[in-house]
Motif scaffolding. Structure first.
Motif, PDB file in Angstrom:
ATOM      1  N   VAL A 155      19.923   6.060   9.754  1.00  0.00           N
ATOM      2  CA  VAL A 155      21.799   6.515  10.326  1.00  0.00           C
ATOM      3  C   VAL A 155      21.996   6.908   9.702  1.00  0.00           C
ATOM      4  O   VAL A 155      22.392   7.491   8.716  1.00  0.00           O
ATOM      5  N   LEU A 156      22.817   7.771  10.484  1.00  0.00           N
ATOM      6  CA  LEU A 156      23.466   8.837  10.198  1.00  0.00           C
ATOM      7  C   LEU A 156      25.421   9.150   9.462  1.00  0.00           C
ATOM      8  O   LEU A 156      25.470   7.874  10.188  1.00  0.00           O
ATOM      9  N   THR A 157      24.977   9.169   8.260  1.00  0.00           N
ATOM     10  CA  THR A 157      26.531   8.786   7.482  1.00  0.00           C
ATOM     11  C   THR A 157      26.410  10.330   6.610  1.00  0.00           C
ATOM     12  O   THR A 157      25.800  10.380   6.309  1.00  0.00           O
ATOM     13  N   SER A 158      28.234  10.037   6.608  1.00  0.00           N
ATOM     14  CA  SER A 158      28.192  11.558   6.312  1.00  0.00           C
ATOM     15  C   SER A 158      30.123  11.252   5.858  1.00  0.00           C
ATOM     16  O   SER A 158      30.557  10.944   6.172  1.00  0.00           O
ATOM     17  N   ASN A 159      30.074  11.228   4.481  1.00  0.00           N
ATOM     18  CA  ASN A 159      32.003  11.517   4.415  1.00  0.00           C
ATOM     19  C   ASN A 159      31.974   9.824   4.189  1.00  0.00           C
ATOM     20  O   ASN A 159      33.232   9.514   4.709  1.00  0.00           O
ATOM     21  N   GLY A 160      31.317   8.474   4.351  1.00  0.00           N
ATOM     22  CA  GLY A 160      31.745   7.103   3.813  1.00  0.00           C
ATOM     23  C   GLY A 160      32.183   6.646   5.760  1.00  0.00           C
ATOM     24  O   GLY A 160      32.647   5.453   5.898  1.00  0.00           O
ATOM     25  N   ARG A 161      31.491   7.481   5.697  1.00  0.00           N
ATOM     26  CA  ARG A 161      31.764   7.277   8.112  1.00  0.00           C
ATOM     27  C   ARG A 161      30.261   7.698   8.938  1.00  0.00           C
ATOM     28  O   ARG A 161      29.489   8.155   8.470  1.00  0.00           O
TER      29      ARG A 161
END
Ligand code: GLY
Length: 375
Positions: free
Chosen positions: A181-187
């Motif tokens: 599940v791709l997440t980056s910068n709290g998104r």
């Protein structure tokens, strides 16, 4: 790389119903399923649409359960229109049987509790009960009539929901597990499945008891499987026409003449065997409710894995990662709660707020425990 408005992980009745609901609001939706969609708990369910609170936990689910049951006829109509398939909905009511010396007081307590909760349960005499359903056991000591309860064939419904969703433009990718599940910068902005990246503004985890096994999702969705076995019977005479339920089990008539009898509640991990002990328990309960079923032919047996949670309540709503949502953990009530869940999740995702108070179901209620365990 493809981009969608929403990716739903899990193509059971919950994921399929939400996909349909979002697609009718013109969102582009991808469902990703680790196998053939609709083949797990949705396939195995008996299909009682029963909001009857049976435990203290059920009280918290009641507003969603009542809203979902009330929306069933329109939901079925929309699904049947869009799919061209019949969902086998029946509004025959349920007769609840009580046994033993405490049967009457147990029935009176339950009926009062149902009425307090806004459900029109009636205490009925044995003569009235036999008029409603002649197949019932005369050994029961008390009866309640739940005229508002309905039933449906979950396999027919799930197939119709997924077909309706596809016809509304939902893309179905099956045989593909989500690796990341791709997440980056709290998104959260997509997933990797089968080596392929798909991007989206929203990702919804709706993978039933398999949700906890999806990349890092156990902190929000610590689901676990509870096995339920089922026996399908073909009666030759005096078959029940409405749902019969007792303390030890239930029987659910189908339009094709079969009667579905259930069920066990077992912690057997992800094993889906059908056991002699399970079948014996189910048949004992079924023939206790309707003695004529003892001459019925056993035409099929199966089992499924209910998605349970640590507090037995569903897990619905946003996480602390923007764009990442959970819609799972419906335990014994996934079929009943599907239209209601699809509606509140769509309201949340599209309009920013659901029309029911759902704080009790927040995915964040497990996060503190998860952090403690991780230390
Ligand atoms: N909803 C019926 C069962 O879980 O057995």
């Amino acid at each position: 790389m493809k981009t969608f408005d929403a990716i739903i992980v899990g193509g059971g009745i919950i994921g399929g119903s939400l996909a349909f609901e979002l697609a009718t609001r013109k969102l582009s939706v991808l469902i990703i399923d680790r196998q053939v969609p609709g083949q797990e708990a949705s396939w195995a369910a008996a299909g009682m649409l029963a909001p009857e609170p049976e435990s203290a936990d059920d009280i918290h689910v009641l507003p969603l359960a009542r809203m979902s049951l009330a929306s069933y006829p329109r939901f079925v109509e929309a699904i049947e229109d869009a799919s061209g398939l019949a969902a086998q909905f029946r509004s025959d009511g349920t007769l609840r049987l009580y046994f033993g010396v405490d049967g009457e007081s147990e029935r009176d307590r339950a009926a009062a509790c149902h009425r307090d909760a806004g459900l029109s349960t009636e205490s009925v005499s044995i003569a009235q009960a036999r008029e409603i359903e002649p197949s019932i056991a005369t050994s029961a000591t008390a009866f309640a009539w739940l005229p508002y309860e309905c039933s449906i064939d979950p396999r027919a419904l799930t197939h119709a929901v997924l077909t309706a969703a596809e016809r509304k433009g939902v893309e179905l990718r099956h045989g593909t597990a989500v690796d990341q599940v791709l997440t980056s910068n709290g998104r959260c902005d997509g997933v990797v499945a089968g080596g392929e990246t798909s991007r989206s503004r929203h990702v919804v985890i709706a993978a039933g008891c398999f949700s906890a096994g999806v990349d890092r999702m156990s902190r929000y969705a610590p689901t676990c499987p509870v096995r339920g076995q089922i026996v399908a019977l073909q009666p030759s005479q005096n078959a029940p026409k409405c749902v019969l339920r007792g303390h030890n089990g239930y029987v659910v008539p189908r339009n094709d003449g079969r009667v579905i009898a259930g069920s066990t509640s077992e912690n057997a991990g992800f094993e889906k065997q059908v056991t002699a002990e399970g079948i014996e328990q189910i048949l004992r309960a079924a023939t206790e409710l309707a003695p004529s079923l003892s001459s019925a032919v056993i035409v099929d047996t199966w089992s499924g894995l209910r998605p349970d949670t640590p507090d037995h309540l569903p897990i619905l709503g946003p996480t602390d990662i923007e764009g990442l949502w959970i819609a799972t953990g419906h335990y014994r009530n996934g079929i009943l709660l599907a239209p209601g869940t699809a509606r509140v999740m769509r309201e949340w995702i599209v309009d920013g707020q659901p029309s029911l108070a759902l704080e009790k179901f927040s995915p964040l209620r497990f996060a503190a425990e998860h952090r403690k365990a991780a230390r």
